[in-house]
Write an enzyme that holds these catalytic residues in place. Structure first.
Site, PDB file in Angstrom:
ATOM      1  CB  CYS A 191       0.964  -9.314 166.554  1.00  0.00           C
ATOM      2  SG  CYS A 191       2.395  -8.989 166.203  1.00  0.00           S
ATOM      3  NE  ARG A 203      -4.497  -6.545 166.561  1.00  0.00           N
ATOM      4  CZ  ARG A 203      -5.049  -6.207 167.490  1.00  0.00           C
ATOM      5  NH1 ARG A 203      -6.366  -5.886 167.757  1.00  0.00           N
ATOM      6  NH2 ARG A 203      -5.014  -6.621 168.349  1.00  0.00           N
ATOM      7  CD1 TRP A 251       5.059  -4.027 165.686  1.00  0.00           C
ATOM      8  CD2 TRP A 251       3.194  -2.596 164.219  1.00  0.00           C
ATOM      9  NE1 TRP A 251       4.956  -2.194 165.464  1.00  0.00           N
ATOM     10  CE2 TRP A 251       4.489  -1.846 164.412  1.00  0.00           C
ATOM     11  CE3 TRP A 251       3.071  -2.180 162.840  1.00  0.00           C
ATOM     12  CZ2 TRP A 251       4.639  -0.704 164.168  1.00  0.00           C
ATOM     13  CZ3 TRP A 251       2.845  -0.976 162.466  1.00  0.00           C
ATOM     14  CH2 TRP A 251       3.835   0.140 163.265  1.00  0.00           C
ATOM     15  CG  ASN A 260      -0.155  -9.553 169.755  1.00  0.00           C
ATOM     16  OD1 ASN A 260       0.443  -8.219 169.668  1.00  0.00           O
ATOM     17  ND2 ASN A 260      -2.057  -8.544 169.745  1.00  0.00           N
ATOM     18  N   GLY A 261       2.814 -10.037 170.948  1.00  0.00           N
ATOM     19  CA  GLY A 261       3.194  -9.062 172.531  1.00  0.00           C
ATOM     20  C   GLY A 261       4.637  -9.358 172.561  1.00  0.00           C
ATOM     21  CD  GLU A 270      -6.665  14.518 165.879  1.00  0.00           C
ATOM     22  OE1 GLU A 270      -5.772  14.000 166.149  1.00  0.00           O
ATOM     23  OE2 GLU A 270      -7.395  13.355 165.296  1.00  0.00           O
ATOM     24  CE  LYS A 282      -6.266  11.773 162.247  1.00  0.00           C
ATOM     25  NZ  LYS A 282      -7.002  11.105 163.684  1.00  0.00           N
ATOM     26  CD  GLU A 339      -2.231   8.958 162.461  1.00  0.00           C
ATOM     27  OE1 GLU A 339      -3.053   8.557 163.291  1.00  0.00           O
ATOM     28  OE2 GLU A 339      -4.299  10.149 162.388  1.00  0.00           O
ATOM     29  CG  HIS A 359       6.350  32.585 172.693  1.00  0.00           C
ATOM     30  ND1 HIS A 359       7.419  33.618 172.503  1.00  0.00           N
ATOM     31  CD2 HIS A 359       5.032  32.989 172.733  1.00  0.00           C
ATOM     32  CE1 HIS A 359       6.101  34.781 173.038  1.00  0.00           C
ATOM     33  NE2 HIS A 359       4.979  33.860 173.325  1.00  0.00           N
ATOM     34  CE  LYS A 411      -8.574   2.656 164.641  1.00  0.00           C
ATOM     35  NZ  LYS A 411      -8.449   4.115 164.806  1.00  0.00           N
TER      36      LYS A 411
END
Ligand code: G6P
Length: 588
Positions: A2, A27, A74, A100-101, A465, A469, A472, A488, A583
C-alpha cells in the site's frame, strides 16, 4: 505494500499525485485510486489494475482540486475489486481516507457503526476509519481532534491520510507502526509512505513518530502528539535525488540497479569509523547475539554470521525476522540484535525489534532508507548508501549489505581499516561483462521447470540468494542449499539436463565442492560453474574475478542476478514488479 501520496498545494494536484503514485508502484499493489476536493465535494476515481491502466480508464489526473490523495492498494481484507480500492468515504461523504496497514478490531467496530446507522460500501477494514472519524468530526468540528479521537479506537497498524469535505485546505495524516513521511515544499506539502513519492518536488522531509498526527495546509505543517500537544520538528534533507529514481537508458529498474553495483559497493564502504566502532563494541560485548532480517536481507545476515563465527569466534544466530519471537528465551538485558533491512519498514523486522527491546536487548541496524522506522528505533545505524532501490527484488542493496557487514566484522576483529574496495568495484564491473553469456544460458534453460544452486561454507547463503532471485523474477522453482546437503535428499530430483549452478571459488572448500559437482554430473545434471577457476566438470562456466574471500559473495551474486533478470524478461514477466510480491512488506 500500500502506497500513500497526499498533497495540499496552491495549484491542482491530480497530476502531482499521479506522478507520486507511479513512484510508489514498486511497493507492490493490485488497485489504485485518487480523491480530490473541488467545489465542496469529493471527486473519487478508483479501480483494479496498474496505475497506467486505471489512469487510462478513469482519467484520475483530470480530477480538479488543490488538495487530494492517492493510494495503491495491496489487498488484505476484502478481495481485489474496484469497490475495495481506496479512497473510502464515510456514508455522508464528509470524510475520505486512504490507509496502509491492518485494523485488527474492524469487525466489532463495523458492527457498532452499522448499528448506529452507518452504511458500508466495501469489505475493507479501512472503511471503518472514515465512518469513525466522521462521527468524531461531527462532535468535535476539528480535523486534528477528530482524527486523534478516531485513531484512539483503532487496534492494529496504520498510516493514513484523511480529508474533510468542508475543509479543502487541510489534510491530516496519522501513523502507528506503518511509515508516513511529510514532504515540505514551497507552496505544496506532501504526505507519503516513501520519500520517492515527492522527491521531484522537495527533498525536505519530516519523519513522523508513532501515534503522531500531522496537519498539512499548502504552506504549513503542524505535528501533534497523541495527547494533542503540538510538537516542533524541523525538516531534514534527504540525500536521494530525482535522477536516482529514473531508469536512465535501462529497460528496467532491476537491470539499472544491477549495473549500478560497481559504484554502490564503493558508496556503501564509506562509513563513519565511530559508528562502526560502536557497532563492533556492542557485538563484542553482547551477552547473547542475534542477527535478524527477511528475504534477501536474511541472506546478508547469514554471511555476517559466518564470519563472526569463524573469524571472530563469536557465537551468533541469524534468524528470519518473523521467527525471532520464538527465540526470545535467549534475549535479555545485555543481548544485542543486529537487524538488516533495505526498507527499514518490513513488518516482520519491526516486530522482531519490538520483541528484542521488550526483553531489554539493544538493536543495531543496517538499513538503506535513512529515517525509516527501523533506523529511528535502533540504538545504532549504518546506512547502505546505495541510493533508492526500486526493483522489487533486492540486488544492489544485497551487495551493499555484504559490504557493510564486512566492515562491521572487520571492526569486530580490530582491523582499523578495511581495504580493497576499489579492486572490488573493478571486479564487479568486470563480472558484469558476463551478461551475454548469461543470456545464452537463459536461452538454453528457460523451459526447465527447476533450477538448483549449491555451494559450501561462506558461499552457501549466496546459493540461497541465487535461488530466491530466480524464483522471484522468473517464477521458476529453484532451491539453494549447501552442496553437502545434496546427497541427503535433493539429489533424487536431479535428472538429465537439470541445471545446477555451483558456486565454487578457489580456496579450502574448492575440492569438496568439485566432488559434489561430479556427483551432480554423474546423475545427468548440467553443472553451471561460477568460479575464478575453470574445471572440466562444468558444462558451462562463468568466470568471476578472484577477490578477497570475504568479498567473493558480491561478485558471485552478479551472474545470479543477471540470470534471474534475463530469465524474467525471456518469460515475458515484469522483472521490476514480480507477481504477488511487494518491495516493502508492511504487514505481518
Ligand atoms: C520483500 C522483498 C524482498 C526483500 C524483503 C525484505 O519480501 O520483496 O526483496 O528482501 O522484503 O525487505 P527489507 O526491506 O527488510 O530488506
Amino acid at each position: 505494500m500500500c502506497g500513500i501520496v497526499g498533497c495540499v498545494a496552491e495549484e491542482p494536484v491530480a497530476e502531482i499525485l499521479l506522478e507520486g503514485l507511479k513512484r510508489v508502484e514498486y511497493r507492490g499493489y493490485d488497485s489504485v485510486g485518487m480523491a480530490t476536493i473541488s467545489g465542496g465535494k469529493f471527486g473519487v476515481r478508483k479501480g483494479v489494475g496498474r496505475v497506467a491502466e486505471v489512469e487510462e480508464r478513469l482519467q484520475m489526473s483530470r480530477l480538479p482540486g488543490d488538495a487530494g490523495m492517492a493510494h495503491s492498494r495491496w489487498a488484505t481484507h476484502g478481495g481485489v475489486t474496484d469497490q475495495n480500492a481506496h479512497p473510502h468515504a464515510s456514508c455522508r461523504e464528509s470524510v475520505a481516507v486512504i490507509h496502509n496497514g491492518i485494523i485488527e478490531n474492524y469487525v466489532p467496530l463495523k458492527k457498532a457503526l452499522s448499528s448506529r446507522g452507518h452504511r458500508f460500501r466495501s469489505e475493507t477494514d479501512t472503511e471503518v476509519i472514515a465512518h469513525i472519524i466522521e462521527d468524531e468530526y461531527k462532535r468535535l468540528r476539528d480535523p486534528v481532534k477528530a482524527t486523534l479521537a478516531g485513531t484512539k479506537k483503532l487496534k492494529g497498524q496504520y498510516a493514513m491520510a484523511v480529508m474533510f469535505q468542508d475543509r479543502p485546505d487541510v489534510m491530516i495524516g496519522a501513523r502507528k507502526d506503518a511509515p508516513l513521511i511529510v514532504g515540505v515544499g514551497d507552496g505544496k506539502m506532501f504526505l507519503a509512505s516513501d520519500v520517492l513519492a515527492f522527491i521531484g518536488h522537495t527533498d525536505r522531509t519530516i519523519f513522523l513518530d508513532n501515534l503522531e498526527v500531522v496537519e498539512l495546509t499548502k504552506d504549513r505543517v503542524r505535528i501533534f502528539g497523541p495527547q494533542g500537544k503540538e510538537v516542533r520538528r524541523k525538516p531534514t534533507q534527504v540525500a536521494w535525488e530525482l535522477s536516482d529514481v529514473s531508469k536512465s537508458d535501462f529497460a528496467h529498474y532491476t537491470l539499472k540497479e544491477i549495473n549500478e553495483q560497481p559504484k554502490t559497493v564503493l558508496t556503501a564502504s564509506v562509513q563513519d569509523p565511530a559508528k562502526l566502532e560502536a557497532f563492533a563494541k556492542a557485538i563484542r560485548k553482547a551477552k547473547s547475539l542475534y542477527i535478524t532480517a527477511s528475504g534477501t536481507s536474511y541472506h546478508a545476515g547469514l554471511l555476517m554470521k559466518f564470519r563472526l563465527n569463524k573469524e571472530a569466534k563469536i557465537r551468533v544466530d541469524t534468524v528470519v525476522a518473523g521467527e525471532l519471537k520464538e527465540h526470545a528465551g535467549f534475549l535479555g538485558k545485555g543481548s544485542v540484535v543486529v537487524a538488516f533491512s533495505q526498507s527499514g519498514e518490513t513488518a516482520d523486522v519491526m516486530e522482531a525489534v519490538k520483541e528484542a527491546k521488550k526483553h531489554g536487548a539493544r538493536v543495531f541496524s543496517i538499513v538503506n532508507a535513512a529515517g525509516s522506522t527501523l533506523a529511528r528505533e535502533s540504538d545504532g545505524v549504518l546506512l547502505l548508501n546505495c541510493g533508492p532501490e526500486v526493483g522489487v527484488a533486492a540486488t544492489k542493496s544485497f551487495t551493499a549489505q555484504v559490504v557493510v557487514a564486512n566492515l562491521v566484522v572487520d571492526a569486530v576483529l580490530g582491523k582499523r581499516r578495511s581495504n580493497g574496495f576499489k579492486e572490488l568495484s573493478e571486479a564487479v564491473a568486470e563480472t558484469l561483462k558476463c551478461d551475454e553469456q548469461i543470456r545464452d544460458l537463459v536461452y538454453e534453460y528457460s523451459s526447465r521447470p527447476d533450477f538448483y544452486f549449491v555451494a559450501r561454507g561462506y558461499e552457501s547463503p549466496v546459493a540461497m540468494e541465487g535461488a530466491l532471485k530466480l524464483k522471484e523474477l522468473s517464477y521458476i522453482h529453484a532451491e539453494g542449499m549447501p552442496a553437502s546437503e545434496l546427497k541427503h535428499g535433493t539429489l533424487a530430483l536431479i535428472e538429465k539436463g537439470t541445471p545446477v549452478v555451483v558456486l565454487n571459488p578457489s580456496g579450502s572448500l574448492h575440492a569438496d565442492t568439485l566432488s559434489n559437482a561430479e556427483e551432480l554430473r554423474a546423475r545427468g545434471a548440467d553443472v553451471i560453474g561460477v568460479s575464478d577457476v575453470k574445471d572440466e566438470v562444468y558444462r558451462h562456466f562463468v568466470r568471476v574475478p578472484k577477490v578477497q574471500p570475504k568479498f567473493a559473495p558480491i561478485v558471485e551474486s552478479i551472474p545470479l542476478q543477471l540470470l534471474a533478470y534475463h530469465m524474467s524478461v525471456a518469460k515475458r514477466n515484469d522483472p521490476d514488479y514480480p507477481r504477488n510480491l511487494a518491495k516493502s512488506v508492511t504487514v505481518k
